[in-house]
Enzyme design. Sequence first.
Site, mmCIF file in Angstrom:
data_model
loop_
_atom_site.group_PDB
_atom_site.id
_atom_site.type_symbol
_atom_site.label_atom_id
_atom_site.label_comp_id
_atom_site.label_asym_id
_atom_site.label_seq_id
_atom_site.Cartn_x
_atom_site.Cartn_y
_atom_site.Cartn_z
ATOM 1 N N GLY A 1 9.702 -0.197 1.620
ATOM 2 C CA GLY A 1 10.606 -1.336 1.538
ATOM 3 C C GLY A 1 11.385 -1.703 2.772
ATOM 4 N N PRO B 1 6.074 3.628 3.199
ATOM 5 C CA PRO B 1 6.193 2.353 3.900
ATOM 6 C C PRO B 1 4.841 1.634 3.967
ATOM 7 C CG PRO B 1 6.107 4.133 5.488
ATOM 8 C CD PRO B 1 6.133 4.776 4.121
ATOM 9 N N GLY B 2 4.871 0.341 3.829
ATOM 10 C CA GLY B 2 3.661 -0.469 3.978
ATOM 11 C C GLY B 2 3.880 -1.486 5.091
ATOM 12 N N ARG B 3 4.685 -2.491 4.755
ATOM 13 C CA ARG B 3 4.963 -3.586 5.683
ATOM 14 C C ARG B 3 5.413 -3.088 7.063
ATOM 15 N NH1 ARG B 3 6.790 -8.647 3.874
ATOM 16 N NH2 ARG B 3 7.222 -7.666 1.874
ATOM 17 N N TYR C 1 6.515 -16.562 -1.189
ATOM 18 C CA TYR C 1 7.804 -15.901 -0.943
ATOM 19 C C TYR C 1 8.735 -16.719 -0.056
ATOM 20 C CZ TYR C 1 4.777 -11.801 -1.972
ATOM 21 O OH TYR C 1 3.897 -10.909 -2.506
ATOM 22 N N CYS D 1 -6.379 -28.057 -1.356
ATOM 23 C CA CYS D 1 -5.841 -29.196 -2.092
ATOM 24 C C CYS D 1 -4.689 -28.765 -2.989
ATOM 25 C CB CYS D 1 -6.957 -29.843 -2.897
ATOM 26 S SG CYS D 1 -8.260 -30.398 -1.808
ATOM 27 N N TYR E 1 0.428 -7.807 3.605
ATOM 28 C CA TYR E 1 0.366 -8.776 2.493
ATOM 29 C C TYR E 1 -0.257 -10.091 2.935
ATOM 30 C CZ TYR E 1 3.406 -5.111 0.826
ATOM 31 O OH TYR E 1 3.902 -3.871 0.497
HETATM 32 C C1 LIG Z 1 4.731 -2.199 -2.410
HETATM 33 C C2 LIG Z 1 5.183 -0.812 -2.567
HETATM 34 C C3 LIG Z 1 5.509 -0.052 -1.429
HETATM 35 C C4 LIG Z 1 5.477 -0.601 -0.028
HETATM 36 O O1 LIG Z 1 6.468 -1.538 0.197
HETATM 37 P P1 LIG Z 1 6.728 -2.078 1.684
HETATM 38 O O2 LIG Z 1 7.798 -3.054 1.530
HETATM 39 O O3 LIG Z 1 5.452 -2.688 2.147
HETATM 40 O O4 LIG Z 1 7.117 -0.903 2.506
HETATM 41 C C5 LIG Z 1 5.869 1.268 -1.610
HETATM 42 N N1 LIG Z 1 5.926 1.817 -2.859
HETATM 43 C C6 LIG Z 1 5.633 1.113 -3.964
HETATM 44 C C7 LIG Z 1 5.703 1.771 -5.287
HETATM 45 C C8 LIG Z 1 5.252 -0.229 -3.860
HETATM 46 O O5 LIG Z 1 4.970 -0.930 -4.961
#
Ligand SMILES: *Cc1c(COP(=O)(O)O)cnc(C)c1O
Length: 428
Positions: free
Chosen positions: A239, A276-278, A318, A345, A374
């Site tokens: 997050g 972490p992802g984003r 978003y 479209c 994403y």
């Molecule tokens: C989406 C998600 C993440 C990653 O969130 P980021 O904002 O991309 O870091 C981590 N844990 C869970 C359970 C998620 O659903």
Amino acid sequence: MNHFEYRGGILHAEDVAIPDIAASVGTPFYCYSTATLVRHARVFIDAFKGQKARLCYSIKANSNLAVVATLAREGAGADVVSEGELRRALAVGIPAGKIVFSGVGKTGAEIAFALETGIDQFNVESEPELDLISELASARGLEARIAIRVNPDVDAKTHEKIATGKAENKFGISWKRAPEVYARAAALKGIRIVGIDVHIGSQLTDLAPFEAAFRRVADMVATLRAQGRDITRIDLGGGLGIPYRGDNDVPPHPDEYAAMVKRAVGHLDCELTFEPGRLIVGNAGILVSRVIYEKTGDNRNFLIVDAAMNDLIRPTLYDAFHEIRAVAEPAEAARVTYDVVGPVCETGDFLAKGRELPELKSGDLIAIMSAGAYGAVQASTYNTRPLVPEVLVNGATFAVVRARPSYDEILKQDMIPAWLQTDKTPSR
Ligand SMILES: *Cc1c(COP(=O)(O)O)cnc(C)c1O
């Protein structure tokens, strides 16, 4: 920090000129930087030096196997939310012992598959899920390691569609009910309680909501331990946000985040998992597109480009802001305010609105920045547009890591049933 910079007036990904990739693979395409991916993973891992922490990359942010493999080489584990993502993690050699499984709707088939592969931890989001894991694990003579994902009822102060930690969100189990659910879990066969889990949302740019949630979790750990639960792990989710507007909105650095984590939960001596992802992939990717037309409306200038909402849905889903750059750095070009839109479209098909950019013309390349998270993962073939190819740059070289499908391949996915076939049905 990322590795997309102008050199000699041309945007480069590391040492590769973007127009060279465009000439080779066509547009639009996603372009990822290995150096940026690696850097982000290392900055995060380094921030937790001295704490017992591990990085389980959230695969849903960008699940391309080459991206996941790059992070796996840095030692990352994985956070997965489906069997498909679990298979991706395993496919690039992430050991099952480094994989955690999150998500509100794990099916029986997915749980069974995860148990058989021996994943490290299930983050359980409801009581029926707990029962099902117990049933499937004990039927196999296995023990599932579980953490309960608690919903701490904290406002993450992010876009409503990516806030997950309020009581009204579908995620997790109310923190108020957690002790009761843990007691239930402790009595179930095939279940071994190892920890607690929380994830309150995405693109958080302030540490305060994290800290509020993590302190609530810390209090809960103390309560659970007093009740005899063996809590040795805390999964604090993902997050942490990234800068989308250059230097104007810089979220907290991972070092500040790590210091806050230590304040909030350090005294508990737990093993920490982060998802972490984003943060890892967001600024490691761009979407490159070509201008098709410039069109002047009554009170708008439209820049119609060949990438669209089906390739990058974040602006319309978003209200996300993505910086847009001309790939050929304009010298003293006139500035024009554009709505940058795609060919789909739908009125919701836009990449930017009312954006001041250098004057651009048909054939020019643009880069939509910070599109590594994403982006490609949420792409669709709406309007029968081929999925955008993905390219990974590594120093002076690049490779296509997902090819653009041909129209034949796309059409072949549909089948004409016997009753609709006529002499004129093309044979395939
Ligand atoms: C989406 C998600 C993440 C990653 O969130 P980021 O904002 O991309 O870091 C981590 N844990 C869970 C359970 C998620 O659903």
